[in-house]
Write an enzyme that holds these catalytic residues in place. Structure first.
Site, PDB file in Angstrom:
ATOM      1  CB  CYS A 231      -1.573   6.470  -2.240  1.00  0.00           C
ATOM      2  SG  CYS A 231      -2.386   5.383  -3.442  1.00  0.00           S
TER       3      CYS A 231
ATOM      4  CB  CYS B  82      -3.230   1.466  -1.449  1.00  0.00           C
ATOM      5  SG  CYS B  82      -2.073   1.783  -2.803  1.00  0.00           S
TER       6      CYS B  82
ATOM      7  CB  CYS C  76      -1.889  27.791  25.892  1.00  0.00           C
ATOM      8  SG  CYS C  76      -1.580  26.153  26.539  1.00  0.00           S
TER       9      CYS C  76
ATOM     10  CB  CYS D   3      -4.609  25.164  27.930  1.00  0.00           C
ATOM     11  SG  CYS D   3      -4.216  25.868  26.314  1.00  0.00           S
TER      12      CYS D   3
ATOM     13  CE1 TYR E 211      -2.148  -2.004  -2.775  1.00  0.00           C
ATOM     14  CE2 TYR E 211      -4.238  -3.105  -3.208  1.00  0.00           C
ATOM     15  CZ  TYR E 211      -3.428  -1.989  -3.302  1.00  0.00           C
ATOM     16  OH  TYR E 211      -3.905  -0.858  -3.920  1.00  0.00           O
TER      17      TYR E 211
ATOM     18  CG  MET F 229      -2.007  -1.019   1.202  1.00  0.00           C
ATOM     19  SD  MET F 229      -3.290  -0.709   2.485  1.00  0.00           S
ATOM     20  CE  MET F 229      -2.352  -1.028   3.976  1.00  0.00           C
TER      21      MET F 229
ATOM     22  CB  CYS G 293      17.382  31.983  -4.687  1.00  0.00           C
ATOM     23  SG  CYS G 293      18.194  33.348  -3.834  1.00  0.00           S
ATOM     24  CB  CYS G 294      14.605  28.121  -5.399  1.00  0.00           C
ATOM     25  SG  CYS G 294      13.650  29.431  -4.629  1.00  0.00           S
TER      26      CYS G 294
END
Length: 638
Positions: free
Chosen positions: A96, A99, A217, A212, A146, A94, A635-636
């Site tokens: 994805c 699948c 938080c 929290c 599979y 599998m 760059c990149c």
């Protein structure tokens, strides 16, 4: 009826329009003995497990009394009286979610039900009649393209216990589940239990919502944002900007903070109680024995209990500390007057956040730490950057200290200590104690409940969150595990699933990919293992360190204080840890969390597209650093 073979039933139902309707239908069917109920309002369908002699007419009547129209009831393989058994199948191939769909269709066609496939884990779980040949199921998976591997039945011990619990509850127990506390872990548990149709009470001795939303938080992060804006208005790195800031009005900021807290407490906690039909009982919970607890004069019983009482600031044993006024993380967030000089005992994430908060508002700040370096859980390269950041903010950092005593000197507070063996005294007008947390268990009378406690008073739990009393579980900060609200919510859900048998198999905690964030400027984040931790576990690793000067976003921001570090298995290249100090490190670390959780490799990161001029690009650049000098790339380019 309880001795009959169990089958999978389906019921067509008209009138369901939302998820609340699903909960009502689940409650109705469970009230007459159905288990593993799954209602889908979009399909107008409910499926459930029940004995062959299940009273269908009573089930239809229960659904009708809930306000819906029960139609046809069908039994899968009505001529087969075999019992339904939960299974786990390991599957190779599998790759994805498509699948997963193929596996689900193949197993369902072969006679399985409630199929759940996971391509990342290479597995599927499902229910099937005990007489159904496992070879038939394997063949169905093979024909779908599979490779089926081991198939094994899952434990149903917990579910068997829960059946008994529910029968007892309907008779002589007050609730299926009582949750002590009302924070994130408590609500995570309660909502999970109510979704499965169990009756739930929640006990709270103080303010609804836990740490929290009330004192952690939410209030700290909104004030941190205010302090950052104030700081940037006073000081920025752009020559063409001329900004200034008047002194901060802390009283107004605190009032605004309190309004946000009240709003979120209402929407995210109080309003959910009637939504999920959770009974709130106000008062202090105390166990009377292994099966009962008291709240005031009221004695309550339940099939299962979950302790989710959270934690509070730890006050260290320092001579004289109890004779001077000191702040904790709770009271510091309510200050309406800025301290001139704030002294901070401790230098963990709370100390760093609140220290920088008041520094940005104009206070002089001194951090005092027993260990030789700030944030000792990070690798050396990262620790050094963190200390440099604090110093660049104008914060005094004292490490390797030994506390002698604390005393009041007029309107000031003096902390007498030794720093690397030399006597030293620090004097300020406010003292913040930020030296860790301790669990809120002192009133629970855990020994009477048969619950063993750890060194700090926390309930001892196993990997399923069960305590030494099989009927009592614990979740969240009270267990002294990772002190994060998202971990607490996750643990609350797991505790409920295991306490009430909501899954075919017992669920165990998976805390190997927990992200941590400290909301300083720049922020600090990590996930997985550091290089030091991996080596101590005997794992052969390699690492890559990228200074923030190599990240174009930092250059554009004109703030290059920070670093990226990735740790990977030497042989496989699998990412096992990441540490980031940068602006928005908390956002960046989520991608690293996915990499650690799902076993992504260095190549997976370098082969992925990263958006340019973002801090997230730093992860890819750091991955490239394992094999290349990124300073020599355009760059990149990668």
């Amino acid at each position: 009826m309880s001795g009959s073979k169990k089958k999978l039933f389906s019921m067509d139902i008209e009138g369901m329009t939302c998820t609340s309707c699903e909960h009502h239908v689940q409650d109705a069917l469970q009230s007459v003995g159905a288990t593993d109920v799954h209602a889908d309002y979009k399909k107008g369908l409910a499926t459930f497990i029940a004995p062959l002699d299940f009273p269908v007419d009573k089930a239809q009547e229960a659904v009708a009394q809930a306000g819906y129209q029960a139609k046809d009831v069908k039994i899968q393989d009505p001529d087969d009286s075999s019992e339904m058994v939960p299974y786990h199948m390991d599957i190779q191939g599998m790759t994805c979610t498509d699948c997963e769909v193929h596996i689900t269709k193949a197993l369902t066609k072969a006679g399985a039900s409630d199929v759940s496939a996971n391509f990342r884990r290479g597995e599927a779980t499902f229910w099937a009649p005990e007489t159904l040949s496992l070879d038939t199921l394997r063949q169905a998976v093979s024909e779908a393209g599979y490779k089926p591997k081991e198939v094994r039945p899952l434990s149903r011990t917990v579910n068997a216990e829960v059946t008994d619990i529910k029968h007892k509850t309907r008779g002589d127990q007050d609730y299926d589940l009582i949750v002590i506390g009302s924070g994130s872990a408590a609500f995570g548990a309660a909502i999970e239990a109510r979704g499965a149709g169990f009756s739930v009470a929640m006990i709270e001795r103080g303010t609804l919502g836990g740490t929290c939303v009330n004192i952690g938080c939410v209030p700290s992060k909104t004030l941190l944002r205010a302090s950052d804006l104030h700081h940037w208005a006073q000081q920025n790195s752009f020559q063409g900007l001329h900004t200034t800031a008047n002194p901060a009005d802390l009283k107004t900021l605190v009032e605004q903070k309190d309004e946000l807290v009240q709003e979120l407490r209402q929407k995210k906690y109080a309003d959910l109680l009637p939504e999920y039909e959770i009974d709130l009982i106000e008062g202090e919970a105390t166990f009377l024995d292994e099966h009962r607890l008291a709240v005031g004069d009221r004695v309550l019983t339940a099939g299962r209990y979950i302790i989710a009482t959270g934690a509070r600031p730890r006050i260290p044993d320092i001579a004289g500390l109890d004779s001077v006024p000191y702040l904790t993380s709770t009271s510091a967030l309510n200050l309406t007057t800025r301290p001139k000089h704030l002294l901070v005992i401790g230098s963990g994430y709370i100390a760093l956040e609140l220290g920088e908060l008041f520094r940005h508002f104009g206070s002089e700040v001194t951090l005092m730490q027993r260990s030789p370096a700030l944030m000792p859980a990070y690798d050396a390269e990262v620790r050094d950057i963190i200390q440099d950041v604090m110093v660049s903010e104008g914060i005094t950092v004292l490490t390797g200290v030994q506390y002698d005593h604390v005393e009041k000197q007029g309107e000031s507070i003096a902390v007498h200590l030794h720093v690397n063996g030399k006597a030293h005294t620090v004097i300020g007008d406010a003292l913040l104690v930020a030296a860790g947390r301790v669990p809120n268990t002192e009133a629970l009378n855990l020994p009477a409940a048969g619950v063993e406690q750890g060194a700090h008073g926390e309930p001892k739990t196993d990997e399923t969150l069960r305590t030494t009393n099989p009927a009592i579980f614990a979740a969240g900060d009270v267990t002294m595990g990772p002190q994060f609200v998202y971990v607490a919510a996750y643990e609350g859900k797991i505790a409920a699933q295991n306490a009430l048998g909501l899954k075919p198999a017992v669920q165990t905690l998976k805390l190997d990919a927990v992200p941590a964030v400290t909301f300083t400027q720049p922020s600090i984040a990590s996930v997985g293992m550091t290089e030091d931790q991996a080596k101590k576990k005997g794992i052969a690793v390699k690492s890559a360190v990228l200074p923030l000067e190599a990240v174009t976003r930092a250059l554009a921001n004109r703030d290059t204080r920070g670093v990226f570090k990735l740790v990977a298995e030497e042989a496989s290249g699998r990412i096992v840890g990441a540490q980031v100090v940068s602006e928005n490190a908390g956002d960046v670390i989520y991608a690293a969390t996915l990499a650690v959780k799902f076993g992504l490799t260095i190549d997976d990161l370098t082969d992925s597209l990263a958006p340019y001029l973002t801090m997230a690009e730093g992860l890819k650049l750091t991955a490239l650093t394992f094999d290349k000098d990124v300073s020599k790339l355009s760059c990149c380019a990668g």
